[in-house]
Motif scaffolding. Structure first.
Motif, PDB file in Angstrom:
ATOM      1  N   LEU A 182       0.806  -1.226   0.000  1.00 29.26           N
ATOM      2  CA  LEU A 182       0.000   0.000   0.000  1.00 29.26           C
ATOM      3  C   LEU A 182       0.838   1.274   0.000  1.00 29.26           C
ATOM      4  N   MET A 183       2.112   1.178   0.299  1.00 30.74           N
ATOM      5  CA  MET A 183       2.934   2.382   0.445  1.00 30.74           C
ATOM      6  C   MET A 183       2.957   3.259  -0.812  1.00 30.74           C
ATOM      7  N   PRO A 184       3.154   2.725  -2.030  1.00 30.44           N
ATOM      8  CA  PRO A 184       3.172   3.619  -3.195  1.00 30.44           C
ATOM      9  C   PRO A 184       1.791   4.107  -3.622  1.00 30.44           C
ATOM     10  N   MET A 185       0.723   3.402  -3.203  1.00 33.70           N
ATOM     11  CA  MET A 185      -0.620   3.747  -3.671  1.00 33.70           C
ATOM     12  C   MET A 185      -1.399   4.580  -2.652  1.00 33.70           C
ATOM     13  N   MET A 186      -1.397   4.136  -1.400  1.00 40.46           N
ATOM     14  CA  MET A 186      -2.184   4.788  -0.347  1.00 40.46           C
ATOM     15  C   MET A 186      -1.269   5.007   0.851  1.00 40.46           C
ATOM     16  N   THR A 187      -0.620   6.153   0.875  1.00 38.16           N
ATOM     17  CA  THR A 187       0.394   6.423   1.894  1.00 38.16           C
ATOM     18  C   THR A 187      -0.224   6.495   3.295  1.00 38.16           C
ATOM     19  N   THR A 188      -1.393   7.086   3.409  1.00 39.63           N
ATOM     20  CA  THR A 188      -2.033   7.228   4.730  1.00 39.63           C
ATOM     21  C   THR A 188      -2.392   5.869   5.311  1.00 39.63           C
ATOM     22  N   THR A 193      -1.231   1.074   8.825  1.00 43.87           N
ATOM     23  CA  THR A 193      -0.861  -0.345   8.955  1.00 43.87           C
ATOM     24  C   THR A 193       0.532  -0.493   9.557  1.00 43.87           C
ATOM     25  N   ALA A 194       1.421   0.481   9.291  1.00 42.91           N
ATOM     26  CA  ALA A 194       2.752   0.433   9.904  1.00 42.91           C
ATOM     27  C   ALA A 194       2.658   0.615  11.414  1.00 42.91           C
ATOM     28  N   ILE A 195       1.776   1.519  11.857  1.00 43.91           N
ATOM     29  CA  ILE A 195       1.561   1.698  13.298  1.00 43.91           C
ATOM     30  C   ILE A 195       0.991   0.415  13.903  1.00 43.91           C
ATOM     31  N   LEU A 197       1.479  -2.518  12.773  1.00 37.54           N
ATOM     32  CA  LEU A 197       2.560  -3.508  12.767  1.00 37.54           C
ATOM     33  C   LEU A 197       3.465  -3.337  13.984  1.00 37.54           C
ATOM     34  N   VAL A 198       3.747  -2.090  14.350  1.00 35.93           N
ATOM     35  CA  VAL A 198       4.567  -1.834  15.537  1.00 35.93           C
ATOM     36  C   VAL A 198       3.861  -2.330  16.803  1.00 35.93           C
ATOM     37  N   LEU A 199       2.568  -2.038  16.895  1.00 37.36           N
ATOM     38  CA  LEU A 199       1.802  -2.502  18.064  1.00 37.36           C
ATOM     39  C   LEU A 199       1.743  -4.026  18.119  1.00 37.36           C
ATOM     40  N   LEU A 200       1.580  -4.646  16.949  1.00 38.92           N
ATOM     41  CA  LEU A 200       1.531  -6.111  16.905  1.00 38.92           C
ATOM     42  C   LEU A 200       2.882  -6.718  17.292  1.00 38.92           C
ATOM     43  N   THR A 201       3.966  -6.052  16.909  1.00 38.98           N
ATOM     44  CA  THR A 201       5.291  -6.536  17.291  1.00 38.98           C
ATOM     45  C   THR A 201       5.475  -6.467  18.804  1.00 38.98           C
ATOM     46  N   LEU A 202       5.003  -5.384  19.421  1.00 35.62           N
ATOM     47  CA  LEU A 202       5.054  -5.290  20.884  1.00 35.62           C
ATOM     48  C   LEU A 202       4.219  -6.387  21.527  1.00 35.62           C
ATOM     49  N   LEU A 203       3.049  -6.664  20.930  1.00 41.22           N
ATOM     50  CA  LEU A 203       2.211  -7.739  21.438  1.00 41.22           C
ATOM     51  C   LEU A 203       2.911  -9.088  21.315  1.00 41.22           C
ATOM     52  N   GLU A 204       3.628  -9.301  20.222  1.00 39.83           N
ATOM     53  CA  GLU A 204       4.333 -10.566  20.022  1.00 39.83           C
ATOM     54  C   GLU A 204       5.478 -10.729  21.015  1.00 39.83           C
ATOM     55  N   ILE A 205       6.107  -9.619  21.399  1.00 39.88           N
ATOM     56  CA  ILE A 205       7.141  -9.705  22.434  1.00 39.88           C
ATOM     57  C   ILE A 205       6.523 -10.177  23.748  1.00 39.88           C
ATOM     58  N   ALA A 206       5.352  -9.624  24.070  1.00 37.97           N
ATOM     59  CA  ALA A 206       4.647 -10.059  25.280  1.00 37.97           C
ATOM     60  C   ALA A 206       4.224 -11.522  25.181  1.00 37.97           C
TER      61      ALA A 206
END
Length: 227
Positions: A182-188, A193-195, A197-206
């Motif tokens: 989605l990055m080249p087509m829909m930046t927002t 989704t990147a945010i 992804l960061v939250l999901l990564t924190l959840l995976e650490i837990a």
């Protein structure tokens, strides 16, 4: 050619050598060894505090006979925790997503607790198969059910660890693929989704920490019934 999402869970090889052996040996290389110095550094002090707190919390409900397992349970906790955390790094392989490895850890340790119970207190160990006050007509059925539940315990240990880590890794790969697409087509939308992804990564650490603790905690509960 469609990308298979489960390729990340295949054991990688390089020049015919399975790299899972390196992945299994890596935790013991990364964990610092205690020294004979009067004062340790911060990392070793933090590690010793974690091991002491975890071992005290784990062995509190056990009697004196179960305290002999302190070294095994603490080592197992550090081993599984390190493997789970290393699997979140890019270009790494997570051995604990393999059911064969988890069952290889769960079955011998569960069997050891059962054998200890049958050797030290056979009456109490066999008494777990029949709850007190059971009506006579239900005795054969309950014995069969409790026996099946006893043999399902190691399967539940291995499957729980495998399923939780596999599901988390799949979600991370799906969301990261969507973010790149989605990055080249829909930046927002890609930023949102990147945010996520960061939250999901924190959840995976837990999840990695909790699943390692749950694996060892359930094993200590099985031990508690047989010592």
């Amino acid at each position: 050619m469609a990308l298979n999402l489960f390729d990340q869970f295949m054991s990688p090889t390089h020049l015919g050598i399975p790299l899972i052996a390196i992945a299994l040996a890596l935790p013991w290389i990364l964990v610092p060894s205690p020294t004979n110095r009067y004062q340790n550094n911060r990392l070793i002090s933090l590690q010793n505090w974690f091991i002491k707190t975890f071992t005290h919390q784990l062995l509190m409900p056990l009697n004196q006979g179960g305290h002999k397992w302190a070294m095994i349970l603490a080592s197992l906790m550090i081993f599984i925790l390190t493997l789970n955390m290393l699997g979140l790094l890019p270009y790494t392989f997570t051995p604990t997503t393999q059911l064969s490895l988890n069952m290889g850890l769960a079955v011998p340790l569960w069997l050891a607790t059962v054998i200890i119970g049958l050797r030290n207190q056979p009456t109490v160990a066999l008494g777990h198969l029949l709850p007190e006050g059971t009506p006579v007509p239900l005795i054969p059925v309950l014995i069969i059910i409790e026996t099946i539940s006893l043999f399902i315990r190691p399967l539940a240990l291995g499957v729980r660890l495998t399923a939780n880590l596999t599901a988390g890794h799949l979600l991370i790969q799906l969301i990261s693929t969507a973010t790149i697409t989605l990055m080249p087509m829909m930046t927002t939308v890609a930023a949102l989704t990147a945010i996520l992804l960061v939250l999901l990564t924190l959840l995976e650490i837990a999840v990695a920490i909790i699943q390692a603790y749950v694996f060892v905690l359930l094993l200590s509960l099985y031990l508690q019934e047989n010592v």
